[in-house]
Motif scaffolding. Sequence first.
Motif, mmCIF file in Angstrom:
data_model
loop_
_atom_site.group_PDB
_atom_site.id
_atom_site.type_symbol
_atom_site.label_atom_id
_atom_site.label_comp_id
_atom_site.label_asym_id
_atom_site.label_seq_id
_atom_site.Cartn_x
_atom_site.Cartn_y
_atom_site.Cartn_z
ATOM 1 N N ARG A 57 0.796 -1.238 0.000
ATOM 2 C CA ARG A 57 0.000 0.000 0.000
ATOM 3 C C ARG A 57 0.821 1.276 0.000
ATOM 4 N NH1 ARG A 57 -2.984 -4.473 0.493
ATOM 5 N NH2 ARG A 57 -5.251 -4.104 0.500
ATOM 6 N N ARG A 58 2.135 1.223 -0.148
ATOM 7 C CA ARG A 58 2.931 2.442 -0.218
ATOM 8 C C ARG A 58 3.947 2.376 -1.349
ATOM 9 N NH1 ARG A 58 2.696 6.039 3.894
ATOM 10 N NH2 ARG A 58 3.465 7.374 2.215
ATOM 11 N N PRO A 59 3.512 2.058 -2.587
ATOM 12 C CA PRO A 59 4.464 1.966 -3.691
ATOM 13 C C PRO A 59 5.118 3.301 -4.031
ATOM 14 C CG PRO A 59 2.219 1.936 -4.522
ATOM 15 C CD PRO A 59 2.133 1.802 -3.023
ATOM 16 N N GLU A 60 4.427 4.416 -3.700
ATOM 17 C CA GLU A 60 5.005 5.723 -4.024
ATOM 18 C C GLU A 60 6.312 5.953 -3.275
ATOM 19 O OE1 GLU A 60 2.679 6.502 -0.315
ATOM 20 O OE2 GLU A 60 2.465 5.255 -2.097
ATOM 21 N N LYS A 69 17.700 7.177 -6.498
ATOM 22 C CA LYS A 69 18.888 6.348 -6.699
ATOM 23 C C LYS A 69 19.290 6.256 -8.162
ATOM 24 C CE LYS A 69 20.594 1.628 -5.945
ATOM 25 N NZ LYS A 69 20.277 0.282 -5.397
ATOM 26 N N HIS A 70 18.294 6.099 -9.060
ATOM 27 C CA HIS A 70 18.602 5.803 -10.462
ATOM 28 C C HIS A 70 18.353 6.954 -11.447
ATOM 29 C CE1 HIS A 70 19.296 1.611 -9.473
ATOM 30 N NE2 HIS A 70 18.092 1.504 -8.935
ATOM 31 N N GLY A 71 17.617 7.976 -11.041
ATOM 32 C CA GLY A 71 17.375 9.081 -11.963
ATOM 33 C C GLY A 71 15.951 9.124 -12.499
ATOM 34 N N ASP A 72 15.782 9.786 -13.647
ATOM 35 C CA ASP A 72 14.450 10.079 -14.181
ATOM 36 C C ASP A 72 13.684 8.850 -14.668
ATOM 37 O OD1 ASP A 72 14.669 12.731 -13.652
ATOM 38 O OD2 ASP A 72 15.257 13.322 -15.669
ATOM 39 N N LEU A 81 8.025 1.136 -17.313
ATOM 40 C CA LEU A 81 9.001 2.152 -16.960
ATOM 41 C C LEU A 81 8.303 3.260 -16.188
ATOM 42 C CD1 LEU A 81 10.993 2.566 -20.316
ATOM 43 C CD2 LEU A 81 11.649 1.218 -18.319
ATOM 44 N N SER A 82 8.983 3.811 -15.195
ATOM 45 C CA SER A 82 8.463 4.931 -14.429
ATOM 46 C C SER A 82 9.282 6.171 -14.763
ATOM 47 C CB SER A 82 8.561 4.642 -12.927
ATOM 48 O OG SER A 82 8.147 5.765 -12.171
ATOM 49 N N PHE A 83 8.590 7.277 -15.077
ATOM 50 C CA PHE A 83 9.252 8.518 -15.457
ATOM 51 C C PHE A 83 9.033 9.575 -14.377
ATOM 52 C CE2 PHE A 83 8.600 6.216 -19.321
ATOM 53 C CZ PHE A 83 9.690 6.529 -20.132
ATOM 54 N N ALA A 84 10.112 10.244 -13.987
ATOM 55 C CA ALA A 84 10.025 11.282 -12.962
ATOM 56 C C ALA A 84 10.151 12.682 -13.541
ATOM 57 C CB ALA A 84 11.117 11.061 -11.908
ATOM 58 N N ASN A 85 10.492 12.783 -14.812
ATOM 59 C CA ASN A 85 10.663 14.096 -15.442
ATOM 60 C C ASN A 85 9.320 14.613 -15.957
ATOM 61 O OD1 ASN A 85 11.333 16.328 -17.040
ATOM 62 N ND2 ASN A 85 13.318 15.445 -17.605
ATOM 63 N N PRO A 86 8.850 15.765 -15.474
ATOM 64 C CA PRO A 86 7.555 16.311 -15.910
ATOM 65 C C PRO A 86 7.469 16.538 -17.417
ATOM 66 C CG PRO A 86 8.345 17.475 -13.961
ATOM 67 C CD PRO A 86 9.476 16.609 -14.443
ATOM 68 N N ALA A 87 8.618 16.691 -18.069
ATOM 69 C CA ALA A 87 8.620 16.927 -19.507
ATOM 70 C C ALA A 87 8.039 15.744 -20.276
ATOM 71 C CB ALA A 87 10.045 17.214 -19.983
ATOM 72 N N ALA A 88 8.004 14.559 -19.638
ATOM 73 C CA ALA A 88 7.482 13.363 -20.309
ATOM 74 C C ALA A 88 5.961 13.294 -20.286
ATOM 75 C CB ALA A 88 8.068 12.114 -19.657
ATOM 76 N N LEU A 89 5.320 14.133 -19.484
ATOM 77 C CA LEU A 89 3.866 14.062 -19.335
ATOM 78 C C LEU A 89 3.127 14.238 -20.648
ATOM 79 C CD1 LEU A 89 3.317 16.044 -15.996
ATOM 80 C CD2 LEU A 89 2.941 13.617 -16.383
#
Length: 234
Positions: A57-60, A69-72, A81-89
Amino acid sequence: MSKVVMTAFVEHWLAALLLALVVFLVKNRFNHGFQKYPGPFLASLTDWWRFFDVLGRRPEVTHIKLHKKHGDIVRLGPNVLSFANPAALRTIYGLSKGFVKSDFYPVQQALAKGSRLPTLFSTTDENYHAQLRRCISSAFSMTALIQYEPFVDEAMLKFLEQTESLFSSKFAVCDFARWLQWYAFDAIGAITYSKRHGFIDNAEDIDGMVSHLGWLFSYVAPVCSLTQTIVRSV
């Protein structure tokens, strides 16, 4: 020939199953060249890693740690794949970009007389999504939003009045997160029905709506993740 193959399989079924499993995991590991993206090793082999993470229940929390640790870009599954860069939205969520919603969404569709009832959120059909969006887009225009402002102001004033009366004036502890939820429900209720539900006025969860939704989301998250895992494993 088939009899010989069947006999060989019966004699060596365990080795055959282990070989099939190894081939399956290797295929997942190098799926679409995703091995170049960093992430947990087990996640690159099977979606079961992500299911058990969601089950907690806490994947975030996991996602934030992995991105730190690994970047965007972080690999969370054989084909995820999980993206952390808002530019990908814009690229990912924009219409007609070629990215189709996963099997996570249809599981959340309601059923009526044995038929699915897709919503703007749960549909995976871009044409249906576009048609439904056109039907309600006028309600979210700037002209319409300005007309909703008095309802929001009314809910805000009641929120300030109640929190002042029940907490600030008495130096009492306030569960602010809960009260913000109540404010949101009342503000949206006023916009939708021209009347607040009564969360703020009564200082309680009316008809258990908030707690029920909390239970629903807690249930839906692992179930939808499990569905994706099973579908992709078949």
